[in-house]
Structures are given as C-alpha cells and as structure tokens.
Design a protein around this motif. Structure first.
Motif, mmCIF file in Angstrom:
data_model
loop_
_atom_site.group_PDB
_atom_site.id
_atom_site.type_symbol
_atom_site.label_atom_id
_atom_site.label_comp_id
_atom_site.label_asym_id
_atom_site.label_seq_id
_atom_site.Cartn_x
_atom_site.Cartn_y
_atom_site.Cartn_z
ATOM 1 N N ARG A 1 56.348 42.450 47.696
ATOM 2 C CA ARG A 1 55.779 41.892 46.471
ATOM 3 C C ARG A 1 54.286 41.666 46.641
ATOM 4 O O ARG A 1 53.837 41.084 47.635
ATOM 5 C CB ARG A 1 56.483 40.578 46.132
ATOM 6 N N CYS A 2 53.521 42.149 45.674
ATOM 7 C CA CYS A 2 52.071 41.957 45.666
ATOM 8 C C CYS A 2 51.667 41.365 44.326
ATOM 9 O O CYS A 2 51.947 41.938 43.267
ATOM 10 C CB CYS A 2 51.352 43.289 45.893
ATOM 11 N N VAL A 3 51.000 40.220 44.374
ATOM 12 C CA VAL A 3 50.547 39.510 43.180
ATOM 13 C C VAL A 3 49.020 39.537 43.166
ATOM 14 O O VAL A 3 48.384 39.166 44.154
ATOM 15 C CB VAL A 3 51.048 38.052 43.172
ATOM 16 N N MET A 4 48.424 39.970 42.062
ATOM 17 C CA MET A 4 46.970 40.035 41.950
ATOM 18 C C MET A 4 46.472 38.985 40.974
ATOM 19 O O MET A 4 47.033 38.808 39.889
ATOM 20 C CB MET A 4 46.525 41.427 41.509
ATOM 21 N N ALA A 5 45.432 38.288 41.363
ATOM 22 C CA ALA A 5 44.824 37.291 40.487
ATOM 23 C C ALA A 5 44.075 37.976 39.352
ATOM 24 O O ALA A 5 43.567 39.089 39.523
ATOM 25 C CB ALA A 5 43.849 36.423 41.283
ATOM 26 N N PRO A 6 44.010 37.354 38.185
ATOM 27 C CA PRO A 6 43.210 37.931 37.103
ATOM 28 C C PRO A 6 41.772 38.162 37.569
ATOM 29 O O PRO A 6 41.152 37.287 38.173
ATOM 30 C CB PRO A 6 43.271 36.857 36.013
ATOM 31 N N GLY A 7 41.255 39.345 37.310
ATOM 32 C CA GLY A 7 39.890 39.666 37.711
ATOM 33 C C GLY A 7 39.753 40.201 39.120
ATOM 34 O O GLY A 7 38.665 40.606 39.524
ATOM 35 N N SER B 1 52.837 33.495 52.482
ATOM 36 C CA SER B 1 51.907 34.138 51.568
ATOM 37 C C SER B 1 50.696 34.616 52.352
ATOM 38 O O SER B 1 50.088 33.837 53.086
ATOM 39 C CB SER B 1 51.455 33.167 50.470
ATOM 40 N N VAL B 2 50.363 35.895 52.215
ATOM 41 C CA VAL B 2 49.142 36.440 52.810
ATOM 42 C C VAL B 2 48.135 36.602 51.681
ATOM 43 O O VAL B 2 48.294 37.450 50.801
ATOM 44 C CB VAL B 2 49.404 37.795 53.507
ATOM 45 N N ARG B 3 47.138 35.749 51.687
ATOM 46 C CA ARG B 3 46.157 35.698 50.611
ATOM 47 C C ARG B 3 44.934 36.502 51.044
ATOM 48 O O ARG B 3 44.371 36.275 52.105
ATOM 49 C CB ARG B 3 45.813 34.258 50.264
ATOM 50 N N ILE B 4 44.532 37.447 50.196
ATOM 51 C CA ILE B 4 43.556 38.461 50.587
ATOM 52 C C ILE B 4 42.310 38.389 49.713
ATOM 53 O O ILE B 4 42.393 38.403 48.481
ATOM 54 C CB ILE B 4 44.164 39.879 50.487
ATOM 55 N N ASN B 5 41.175 38.304 50.361
ATOM 56 C CA ASN B 5 39.874 38.505 49.719
ATOM 57 C C ASN B 5 38.989 39.136 50.782
ATOM 58 O O ASN B 5 38.266 38.450 51.498
ATOM 59 C CB ASN B 5 39.274 37.198 49.212
ATOM 60 N N SER B 6 39.094 40.448 50.923
ATOM 61 C CA SER B 6 38.469 41.139 52.045
ATOM 62 C C SER B 6 37.854 42.456 51.606
ATOM 63 O O SER B 6 38.489 43.223 50.869
ATOM 64 C CB SER B 6 39.506 41.403 53.144
ATOM 65 N N PRO B 7 36.632 42.752 52.086
ATOM 66 C CA PRO B 7 36.018 44.040 51.769
ATOM 67 C C PRO B 7 36.533 45.176 52.636
ATOM 68 O O PRO B 7 36.057 46.298 52.531
ATOM 69 C CB PRO B 7 34.528 43.779 52.028
ATOM 70 N N GLY B 8 37.485 44.891 53.528
ATOM 71 C CA GLY B 8 38.058 45.945 54.362
ATOM 72 C C GLY B 8 37.557 45.890 55.788
ATOM 73 O O GLY B 8 37.124 44.848 56.275
ATOM 74 N N HIS C 1 48.986 38.247 48.161
ATOM 75 C CA HIS C 1 48.249 37.769 46.992
ATOM 76 C C HIS C 1 46.820 38.293 47.097
ATOM 77 O O HIS C 1 46.102 37.941 48.044
ATOM 78 C CB HIS C 1 48.221 36.238 46.943
ATOM 79 N N VAL C 2 46.413 39.119 46.156
ATOM 80 C CA VAL C 2 45.022 39.576 46.123
ATOM 81 C C VAL C 2 44.250 38.560 45.292
ATOM 82 O O VAL C 2 44.321 38.549 44.063
ATOM 83 C CB VAL C 2 44.899 40.993 45.528
ATOM 84 N N ASP C 3 43.533 37.689 45.974
ATOM 85 C CA ASP C 3 42.818 36.609 45.305
ATOM 86 C C ASP C 3 41.438 37.029 44.816
ATOM 87 O O ASP C 3 40.920 36.473 43.850
ATOM 88 C CB ASP C 3 42.667 35.419 46.259
ATOM 89 N N GLY C 4 40.828 37.988 45.519
ATOM 90 C CA GLY C 4 39.503 38.462 45.141
ATOM 91 C C GLY C 4 39.469 39.967 45.151
ATOM 92 O O GLY C 4 39.674 40.625 44.138
ATOM 93 N N VAL C 5 39.239 40.538 46.333
ATOM 94 C CA VAL C 5 39.236 41.992 46.475
ATOM 95 C C VAL C 5 40.058 42.361 47.703
ATOM 96 O O VAL C 5 40.025 41.660 48.720
ATOM 97 C CB VAL C 5 37.795 42.545 46.594
#
Length: 266
Positions: A109-115, A61-68, A91-95
């Motif tokens: 497969r890409c899974v996005m967290a609510p919000g 799982s590659v969990r992502i919360n990054s502004p780029g 997994h897009v956990d934040g942004v």
C-alpha cells in the motif's frame, strides 16, 4: 556527461533527516550507500534504515520525502521492507524521486499526500576509464533500468516496457497520475497526515533532474492521456533502435587506409 549524481548529493547535503518515531520511519533525506557515506554527505544509509526497521514490531509506516540517491542502497532498504514480518505502508509526504520511488512502490500500500510527487527515471552513475569500460558501464545501467522497470510493473500490473519508456522521459507523477498508473493506491484524506512539522517542507534542490518539479506531465492528465504518451515514447525509442544500414565496403577501406596514414602522428 553531466555529473548529475554528484550534483544531487552536493546540493542536498545535510538538508534532511532520518529518524524513527513510534512505528514510523521518516526517510526525509538523500539515500546514500553506507553509514560511511552518511557521515560524509549526510543522508540515510541502508544500514541505519534496516536497524531501525528491525527494532520495530507491528504495522509500520515509511514516510518519504526524498530526492533520491543511491539505487542499490534503495534496493537494500526495499528488501528490508519486504522481509519485515509486519504490515508496511509507504506514505509519500513530499517527493519520492529516483531511488526513493523504490521505497514507495515496494509495500502493498502506498498513500500519497495531496501535492506530493513520485518521479521515475533512468539510472545514473559516474565513471572513469577507457571506451571498453564505458561500454560495460552503459550495459550495466541498461540492466539496472530493466530491473527498476520490473519493480514498477510488479506494483502496477502494467507492462515493464511502458515504465522503461516513462523512465527514459524522466516522469513526475502527481498522486492522481501515480494511482492511475498503479504506482500508488490512494491520496491521503487529511493534509495533517503529511506531518509538515516533521520536515515535509524541506526544500530539496532538484536541479540535477531535467524536468523537476512537474514539467513533463500536466497534473490534469487522465489515465488514458498518460498511457497514450507512454505509448508514443515507446514508439520513439523503438524507432531509435532501427538497425543502421550496412556500411559501404569501399568507403570503409578508405577510412582504414586513412587511419594507417594518420596513426604515426596521433
């Protein structure tokens, strides 16, 4: 030119973290071009990401919360994901903004967290030089934009031109919008899956972007609404590219003569 790229790095230096835990890679940081850049700015480099990924086996799982960050670093990280022999899920956990969006759309497969949000925009750079140098830089940026639009098209099955238009507008997608556009596959059912204790609540400074966090599109927009807006943007861009009328030869000659007279004083 606004120094957006430098502002993004400067504003978010040392705010995040990158780490490997079990079979998860947490890309909770700015994406930088190299290990040397990571030592200077902080952030996650493609070398560090690839080393950590190659040390893993089985599903990842590659969990992502990054502004780029650096687009070519993001490309290198995406390629490492493609070459990994096992299954990779994003997994897009934040942004997942800018270059980080490439990490989100590369796996099957890409899974996005609510919000959470996914943002696409045109490439930035910083340049020095004369007019010719800047023309070449602009041409290079246009090529980069085309390759990025192709990546979004490959993930979604929608036309690359549609994504090029949305990139020009700097578009922020909610999970529902990203799924409707084919950039994501599902919304995480369990809020705990976003692992807020791992840093999803990191407060990124997104002021370098024009429409953060979500002024470009309303969260209630349906698939048809987003597609309609994209089509409108395409038409606007096409209109801007209408060839200019041929110059008046007499007026052109007058400008040439004026330039010759003014040249000695320039």
């Amino acid at each position: 030119m606004r120094p957006n790229l430098l502002n993004l790095f400067k504003a978010n230096a040392r705010r995040g973290q990158f780490r490997a835990e079990a079979n998860s890679l947490f890309v909770y940081d700015v994406i930088v071009g190299s290990d040397a850049d990571a030592e200077w700015f902080g952030g996650v480099s493609p070398e560090a990401f690839t080393r950590a990924l190659r040390a893993m086996t089985g599903p990842v799982s590659v969990r992502i919360n990054s502004p780029g960050g650096d687009v070519f670093a993001g490309r290198a990280m995406a390629q490492a994901m493609r070459e990994y022999p096992g299954e990779v899920t994003a997994h897009v956990d934040g942004v997942a903004a800018s270059a980080a969006s490439l990490l989100a759309v590369t796996p099957a497969r890409c899974v996005m967290a609510p919000g959470s949000m996914l943002m696409i925009h045109q490439a930035w750079t910083i340049g020095l030089g004369n007019a010719g140098d800047f023309r070449q830089t602009a041409d290079l940026l246009a090529k980069i934009d085309l390759t990025i639009a192709d990546d979004y098209a490959a993930k979604s099955g929608r036309p690359a031109q549609e994504f090029a238009a949305l990139m020009a507008a700097e578009t922020w997608f909610t999970p529902a919008q990203a799924i409707a556009m084919g950039l994501a596959d599902e919304i995480a059912a369990d809020l705990r899956a976003a692992r807020p204790e791992a840093g999803v609540e990191a407060r990124w400074d997104l002021s370098a972007y024009s429409h953060a966090p979500n002024t470009a599109f309303d969260p209630s927009l349906a698939d048809a609404d987003v597609a309609r807006i994209a089509a409108q943007i395409v038409l606007q861009l096409d209109a801007r590219q209408t060839p200019a009328p041929a110059p008046d030869p007499i007026a052109h000659r007058r400008r040439q003569l004026a330039a010759r007279l003014l040249a000695p004083t320039a």
